[in-house]
Enzyme design. Structure first.
Site, PDB file in Angstrom:
ATOM      1  N   ASP A  71       0.773  -0.978  -0.056  1.00  0.00           N
ATOM      2  CA  ASP A  71       0.132  -0.146   0.296  1.00  0.00           C
ATOM      3  C   ASP A  71       0.489   1.128  -0.062  1.00  0.00           C
ATOM      4  O   ASP A  71       1.116   1.671   0.666  1.00  0.00           O
ATOM      5  CB  ASP A  71      -0.725   0.087   1.436  1.00  0.00           C
ATOM      6  CG  ASP A  71      -1.734   0.882   1.336  1.00  0.00           C
ATOM      7  OD1 ASP A  71      -2.749   1.283   0.076  1.00  0.00           O
ATOM      8  OD2 ASP A  71      -2.240   1.445   2.442  1.00  0.00           O
ATOM      9  N   GLU A 113      -1.534  -0.749  -4.557  1.00  0.00           N
ATOM     10  CA  GLU A 113      -2.922  -0.516  -4.867  1.00  0.00           C
ATOM     11  C   GLU A 113      -2.439   0.324  -6.308  1.00  0.00           C
ATOM     12  O   GLU A 113      -1.227   1.267  -6.127  1.00  0.00           O
ATOM     13  CB  GLU A 113      -2.955   0.236  -3.336  1.00  0.00           C
ATOM     14  CG  GLU A 113      -4.086   0.521  -4.137  1.00  0.00           C
ATOM     15  CD  GLU A 113      -5.345   1.514  -2.480  1.00  0.00           C
ATOM     16  OE1 GLU A 113      -5.101   0.906  -2.068  1.00  0.00           O
ATOM     17  OE2 GLU A 113      -5.258   2.720  -2.504  1.00  0.00           O
ATOM     18  N   ASP A 137      -2.829   1.396   6.609  1.00  0.00           N
ATOM     19  CA  ASP A 137      -1.981   1.051   6.402  1.00  0.00           C
ATOM     20  C   ASP A 137      -1.557  -0.534   5.804  1.00  0.00           C
ATOM     21  O   ASP A 137      -1.338  -1.067   4.379  1.00  0.00           O
ATOM     22  CB  ASP A 137      -0.838   1.522   5.484  1.00  0.00           C
ATOM     23  CG  ASP A 137      -1.150   3.075   6.379  1.00  0.00           C
ATOM     24  OD1 ASP A 137      -1.263   3.876   5.155  1.00  0.00           O
ATOM     25  OD2 ASP A 137      -1.442   3.447   6.613  1.00  0.00           O
TER      26      ASP A 137
END
Lengths: 206, 206
Positions: free
Chosen positions: A9, A70, A143
């Site tokens: 992330d 991501e 996260d």
């Protein structure tokens, strides 16, 4: 056949990195989870070096079969999107340099995969990640949980025969597409389906 | 005291890299100019690897004293901005890993520095770069000329005593701020001022 996936992330202040193993029965197991941080007042190039080195150290330590990152959109928070994009570039290159297959997944693909609902909030994603991995607590910060969700999402999408699931479709419908009758579900798959239902119920009531 | 600056105009399809040396008399000299390319149909992670390796190879070959990279804004072309941001992240990290000071300059800072006009078009920037470096032809593609303009801009801004020039202010006014009276200009500085004036004249008429 176990697939080890490292999810990233991306972020400059906090970059989540989660590693899971997913067996053929689709049950994910936590391998390790990390948050790489850099000081907000450090020069940008130093922050990128710290985060980039951190990602590479984890990739080299855990040697994943695949990486998932991501997907960042320019439409997101303009204040942070450039740093996020730069970190995602470092992670993509780290994968390419090591010959590790890498894929990008949108936030709604990830949410749909782990909660069955593409607009789930961070709390739902965290709770579902904890449940799927059999953890007593939700991984913190968000996260870290998001990085694990990315890794799980990737393993499931990659393993599924009908893997090209459109963004936002539910993982339940994808699961049933690959296993046409309820009787064909393994115990683990049934547990997952039930867990997913119980997670979604409060939302439907609310 | 000569400053060698490597400028990077970040891009996935064409990444311009220009190296100049600027002596104490502010006259810039071309050292080398390159365009690193990656195929638009290659996977993103491969493109980032190719561009990243290309930038690093040039940095290691030409060992600049400083690097300058174009600042990318999220408001720019949404279709290409993410790739541009990712490449700028690779360039920033390349500088940090080598302990080379690096700065970001906005397009209007660069245009103002080399043409005296923050909204100059690509043609004006290219023509001015060629003139300043004493080249017979404008460096092509525009990404290469832009990378040279970035390097020149950086050397001038860094060398100037009043270096914290606000974006968009003209390099002429900055020059006069550091050399209060016309009589204090060196021959090279006068040549530069005259060249700049002659470049700006057509625009004022147009």
């Amino acid at each position: 056949m176990t697939l080890r996936v490292l999810g990233v992330d991306p972020g400059l202040t906090r970059c989540g990195v989660g590693i899971v193993e997913v067996a053929a029965n689709r049950v994910p197991k936590l391998v390790s989870v990390h948050t790489i941080r850099s000081a907000a007042d450090a020069p940008l190039e130093q922050r990128l070096m710290i985060i980039g080195r951190g990602i590479e150290a984890l990739v080299d330590e855990f040697r994943p079969d695949a990486m998932a990152i991501e997907r960042v959109f320019a439409q997101n928070n303009v204040r942070t999107v450039m740093g996020t994009a730069q970190v995602s570039g470092l992670a993509l290159r780290a994968a390419a340099e090591r010959g590790i297959p890498v894929a990008l997944h949108t936030p709604s693909e990830v949410k749909a995969a782990v909660t069955g609902y593409g607009s789930a909030d961070k709390k739902q994603v965290g709770a579902m990640v904890a449940r799927l991995l059999g953890l007593d607590e939700v991984p913190k910060p968000a996260d870290a949980a998001d990085a694990l969700a990315l890794a799980i999402c990737h393993a499931w999408r990659r393993n599924a025969p009908g893997a090209s699931t459109p963004a936002g479709s539910s993982s339940l419908s994808r699961l049933s597409a690959t296993t046409p009758t309820p009787g064909a579900l393994t115990p683990a798959q049934r547990a997952w389906r039930d867990a997913e239902k119980s997670m979604r119920a409060p939302r439907l009531k609310g």
